[in-house]
Design a protein around this motif. Structure first.
Motif, PDB file in Angstrom:
ATOM      1  N   TRP A  18      14.855 -76.069 -11.038  1.00 44.96           N
ATOM      2  CA  TRP A  18      13.471 -75.626 -11.215  1.00 44.96           C
ATOM      3  C   TRP A  18      13.383 -74.565 -12.305  1.00 44.96           C
ATOM      4  CZ3 TRP A  18       9.175 -77.800  -9.476  1.00 44.96           C
ATOM      5  CH2 TRP A  18       9.249 -78.663  -8.381  1.00 44.96           C
ATOM      6  N   TYR A  32       0.745 -67.578 -13.196  1.00 44.96           N
ATOM      7  CA  TYR A  32       1.301 -68.799 -12.610  1.00 44.96           C
ATOM      8  C   TYR A  32       2.653 -69.141 -13.228  1.00 44.96           C
ATOM      9  CZ  TYR A  32      -3.522 -69.003 -11.094  1.00 44.96           C
ATOM     10  OH  TYR A  32      -4.749 -68.692 -10.540  1.00 44.96           O
ATOM     11  N   LEU A  33       2.810 -68.863 -14.513  1.00 43.13           N
ATOM     12  CA  LEU A  33       4.081 -69.137 -15.174  1.00 43.13           C
ATOM     13  C   LEU A  33       5.175 -68.214 -14.642  1.00 43.13           C
ATOM     14  CD1 LEU A  33       2.785 -69.399 -18.866  1.00 43.13           C
ATOM     15  CD2 LEU A  33       3.076 -71.242 -17.205  1.00 43.13           C
ATOM     16  N   SER A  37      11.988 -69.699  -8.772  1.00 47.82           N
ATOM     17  CA  SER A  37      13.220 -70.448  -9.015  1.00 47.82           C
ATOM     18  C   SER A  37      14.447 -69.550  -8.930  1.00 47.82           C
ATOM     19  CB  SER A  37      13.166 -71.137 -10.379  1.00 47.82           C
ATOM     20  OG  SER A  37      13.220 -70.191 -11.439  1.00 47.82           O
ATOM     21  N   THR A  55       7.491 -74.339 -20.265  1.00 53.10           N
ATOM     22  CA  THR A  55       6.826 -73.182 -20.872  1.00 53.10           C
ATOM     23  C   THR A  55       7.125 -73.101 -22.361  1.00 53.10           C
ATOM     24  OG1 THR A  55       7.000 -71.980 -18.775  1.00 53.10           O
ATOM     25  CG2 THR A  55       6.552 -70.684 -20.750  1.00 53.10           C
ATOM     26  N   THR A  73       1.036 -75.018 -15.128  1.00 52.96           N
ATOM     27  CA  THR A  73       1.888 -75.143 -16.311  1.00 52.96           C
ATOM     28  C   THR A  73       1.655 -76.478 -17.004  1.00 52.96           C
ATOM     29  OG1 THR A  73       3.585 -73.777 -15.228  1.00 52.96           O
ATOM     30  CG2 THR A  73       4.265 -75.061 -17.142  1.00 52.96           C
ATOM     31  N   SER A 101       1.734 -73.276  -9.354  1.00 57.36           N
ATOM     32  CA  SER A 101       2.367 -72.798 -10.584  1.00 57.36           C
ATOM     33  C   SER A 101       2.750 -73.967 -11.487  1.00 57.36           C
ATOM     34  CB  SER A 101       3.617 -71.976 -10.258  1.00 57.36           C
ATOM     35  OG  SER A 101       3.285 -70.768  -9.626  1.00 57.36           O
ATOM     36  N   LEU A 102       3.366 -74.970 -10.902  1.00 60.97           N
ATOM     37  CA  LEU A 102       3.780 -76.134 -11.687  1.00 60.97           C
ATOM     38  C   LEU A 102       2.566 -76.880 -12.225  1.00 60.97           C
ATOM     39  CD1 LEU A 102       6.086 -77.926 -12.687  1.00 60.97           C
ATOM     40  CD2 LEU A 102       5.952 -79.182 -10.521  1.00 60.97           C
ATOM     41  N   PHE A 119      10.888 -75.014 -15.509  1.00 58.19           N
ATOM     42  CA  PHE A 119       9.860 -74.059 -15.949  1.00 58.19           C
ATOM     43  C   PHE A 119      10.177 -73.521 -17.338  1.00 58.19           C
ATOM     44  CE2 PHE A 119       8.522 -73.729 -11.460  1.00 58.19           C
ATOM     45  CZ  PHE A 119       7.148 -73.727 -11.636  1.00 58.19           C
ATOM     46  N   GLY A 126       6.026 -68.979 -10.769  1.00 60.38           N
ATOM     47  CA  GLY A 126       6.879 -70.146 -10.567  1.00 60.38           C
ATOM     48  C   GLY A 126       8.288 -69.900 -11.059  1.00 60.38           C
ATOM     49  N   PHE A 127       8.408 -69.223 -12.192  1.00 59.51           N
ATOM     50  CA  PHE A 127       9.724 -68.937 -12.746  1.00 59.51           C
ATOM     51  C   PHE A 127      10.497 -67.997 -11.825  1.00 59.51           C
ATOM     52  CE2 PHE A 127      12.392 -67.128 -16.337  1.00 59.51           C
ATOM     53  CZ  PHE A 127      13.103 -68.299 -16.531  1.00 59.51           C
TER      54      PHE A 127
END
Length: 255
Positions: free
Chosen positions: A140, A208-209, A216, A148, A232, A228-229, A144, A212-213
């Motif tokens: 993941w 959100y970026l 992970s 990104t 993105t 988040s995904l 991301f 999510g990052f």
């Protein structure tokens, strides 16, 4: 129509070679700047701040710092890559060559994203020297990282087409992306904010970026992984749509 991979490879290799010629600006400077963040926030300030979500503060800020470098460098790499041919006039040769719009975008965006991903991985390796870092979901994390980098390299490509001067290449990274990243939870969890400001923070797309990052790495996030995904992917599709529109209309390509 088949893809001219020889042309794609030639442009891609040229852009990648430019990294070697500007090693201080492309790699060394961002790594040094991020390392200073680790020293100041991770060591000096982090020792006075309790854990966040069960994660040491120095480690907690790593995903946000990586994302900060990833966003700004993706935009800078792609914007300068396409702006320079406009500045020198060689873009006319590129547009008249037997190379499709898809191949042009694939070359420039691919090179910019590759450089940003490499930089992000170098910063992660550097972070291990300063903080107790762990990555619970490496697949993941790479997903991301790649999404990104590609998304903001496309944004940088758009900025490079739009800009009519070198100063405009820095407007979006410095005045928009960097503040949004600082306010997007790079150094804190938005759960720490009052309820009203939490809602305001959710209007910031960078939240959100980063969320999510960070998930992970440690399995903790400010918003759900699916959201988040999804956001993105929305940013990726939106920037791709603008790129398609640019080539269909010829916006600033021949002016």
């Amino acid at each position: 129509m088949t893809t001219n991979w020889h042309a794609v490879r030639a442009i891609y290799r040229f852009e990648m070679a430019r990294t070697g010629r500007t090693l201080m600006q492309s790699i060394i400077s961002p790594v040094i700047s991020t390392s200073l963040y680790f020293i100041v926030f991770g060591a000096a300030i982090g020792s006075r701040i309790p854990e966040m979500g069960g994660v040491a503060y120095g480690a907690f800020i790593v995903p946000g710092l990586v994302m900060l470098s990833l966003l700004t460098q993706s935009i800078s790499n792609a914007s300068f890559g396409i702006y320079f041919p406009k500045f020198t006039g060689t873009i006319y040769e590129l547009l008249s060559a037997p190379v499709s719009a898809f191949e042009i975008v694939l070359s420039y965006v691919g090179a910019a994203a590759t450089k940003s991903i490499v930089l992000g991985l170098i910063i992660l390796a550097t972070a291990w020297l300063f903080v107790p870092l762990r990555i619970e979901h490496p697949v993941w994390m790479m997903l991301f990282l790649v999404l990104t980098a590609v998304t903001f390299s496309q944004l940088g490509f758009i900025i490079g087409i739009w800009a009519d001067g070198f100063e405009k290449l820095q407007v979006v990274p410095l005045l928009i992306i960097t503040p949004l990243t600082f306010l997007g939870g790079s150094f804190y969890s938005i759960d720490m904010l009052p309820p009203f400001w939490q809602k305001v923070a959710l209007l910031n797309p960078v939240v959100y970026l980063i969320s999510g990052f960070r998930w992970s790495f440690y399995g903790v996030a400010d918003v759900g992984l699916g959201l988040s995904l999804g956001m993105t992917v929305v940013f990726l599709v939106a920037s791709l749509g603008v790129v398609v529109w640019i080539f269909r209309t010829g916006y600033r390509l021949k002016t």
